[in-house]
Design a protein around this motif. Structure first.
Motif, mmCIF file in Angstrom:
data_model
loop_
_atom_site.group_PDB
_atom_site.id
_atom_site.type_symbol
_atom_site.label_atom_id
_atom_site.label_comp_id
_atom_site.label_asym_id
_atom_site.label_seq_id
_atom_site.Cartn_x
_atom_site.Cartn_y
_atom_site.Cartn_z
ATOM 1 N N ALA A 224 0.795 -1.374 -0.044
ATOM 2 C CA ALA A 224 0.035 -0.120 0.130
ATOM 3 C C ALA A 224 0.729 1.292 -0.111
ATOM 4 N N VAL B 212 3.376 7.417 0.038
ATOM 5 C CA VAL B 212 1.909 7.581 -0.176
ATOM 6 C C VAL B 212 1.142 6.239 0.268
ATOM 7 N N SER C 125 -2.002 3.775 0.663
ATOM 8 C CA SER C 125 -3.530 3.579 -0.052
ATOM 9 C C SER C 125 -4.071 2.651 0.974
ATOM 10 N N LYS C 126 -5.441 2.837 0.920
ATOM 11 C CA LYS C 126 -6.084 1.858 1.803
ATOM 12 C C LYS C 126 -6.879 0.798 1.030
ATOM 13 N N ILE C 127 -6.712 0.798 -0.013
ATOM 14 C CA ILE C 127 -7.299 -0.112 -1.119
ATOM 15 C C ILE C 127 -6.605 -1.565 -1.027
ATOM 16 N N HIS D 134 -10.543 -3.383 -8.051
ATOM 17 C CA HIS D 134 -9.717 -2.492 -8.785
ATOM 18 C C HIS D 134 -9.581 -3.035 -10.250
#
Ligand code: AKG
Ligand code: FE2
Length: 200
Positions: free
Chosen positions: A54, A59, A61-63, A119
């Protein structure tokens, strides 16, 4: 590394037909047992080098919450899989004129509780990923352990794909998919067959 032949267990005509009809295909019993053992060993001895997927360029990401290790030249066993996928790419290029020129790959480890939300691997064609492939390399998997790959095929139908050991799932990189939360450690190699033509 060069591989001169695809494994005998691969039914390439079926793979090409499934990709054409549905946008995805499965290859089961992909590799011989001794190769699988070597690959599992290579993966598990490097688990301490895996990083949170992530976090990219600082950076977060929560995905997704899995951990990855990009395949590099010293990972010789995994390189053999990458070379096999290069050979497969030649067949895909001949059949579908995809213009695949390179393979990019990482090991992935999902610990219990980890997932990858819905995604596409090639959002708005903003990168040059053409076909995504996932090879599952944990030694066993049970249907109630979660960790399924849920994928929408090119006709809009959803499929639940179990991460069976020694299975390769291949799909068009523009298809929507997710990894459902795993309940056990789930090990794989994700590899993208790329056109190398990205303008981004
Ligand atoms: O491991 C899987 O089944 C899919 C992984 C995935 O979607 C990805 O790494 O982009
Ligand atoms: Fe993906």
């Amino acid at each position: 590394m060069l591989v001169s032949k695809l494994p005998a267990s691969w039914n390439i005509d079926q793979v090409l037909d499934d990709l054409d009809q549905h946008g995805f295909a499965l290859i089961d019993h992909a590799y011989p047992a001794d190769y699988v053992t070597n690959l599992v060993n290579e993966c598990t001895t490097h688990l301490n080098q895996f990083r949170e997927a992530a976090i990219q360029n600082g950076v977060v990401s929560k995905i997704r919450s899995d951990h990855i290790l990009w395949i590099h030249p010293e990972l010789a066993v995994a390189q053999h899989h990458v070379a096999t996928l290069s050979l497969l790419s030649e067949q895909l290029n001949q059949a579908f004129y995809l213009g695949i020129r390179e393979v990019e790959a990482h090991f992935a480890c999902y610990h219990a509780g980890e997932f990858y939300a819905l995604h596409r691997d090639n959002p708005q064609q903003k990168n040059d990923r053409v076909v995504s492939t996932v090879y599952y390399l944990h030694e066993q998997w049970q249907d109630d352990w979660g960790g399924q790959l849920r994928l929408q095929d090119k006709n809009g139908e959803w499929h639940i794909i179990q991460p069976q050991p020694n299975r390769i799932a291949l799909f068009q990189s523009d298809l929507l998919h997710e990894v459902i939360e795993a309940k056990q450690q789930r090990l794989s190699i994700t590899a993208w067959l790329r056109s190398g033509n990205s303008i981004w």
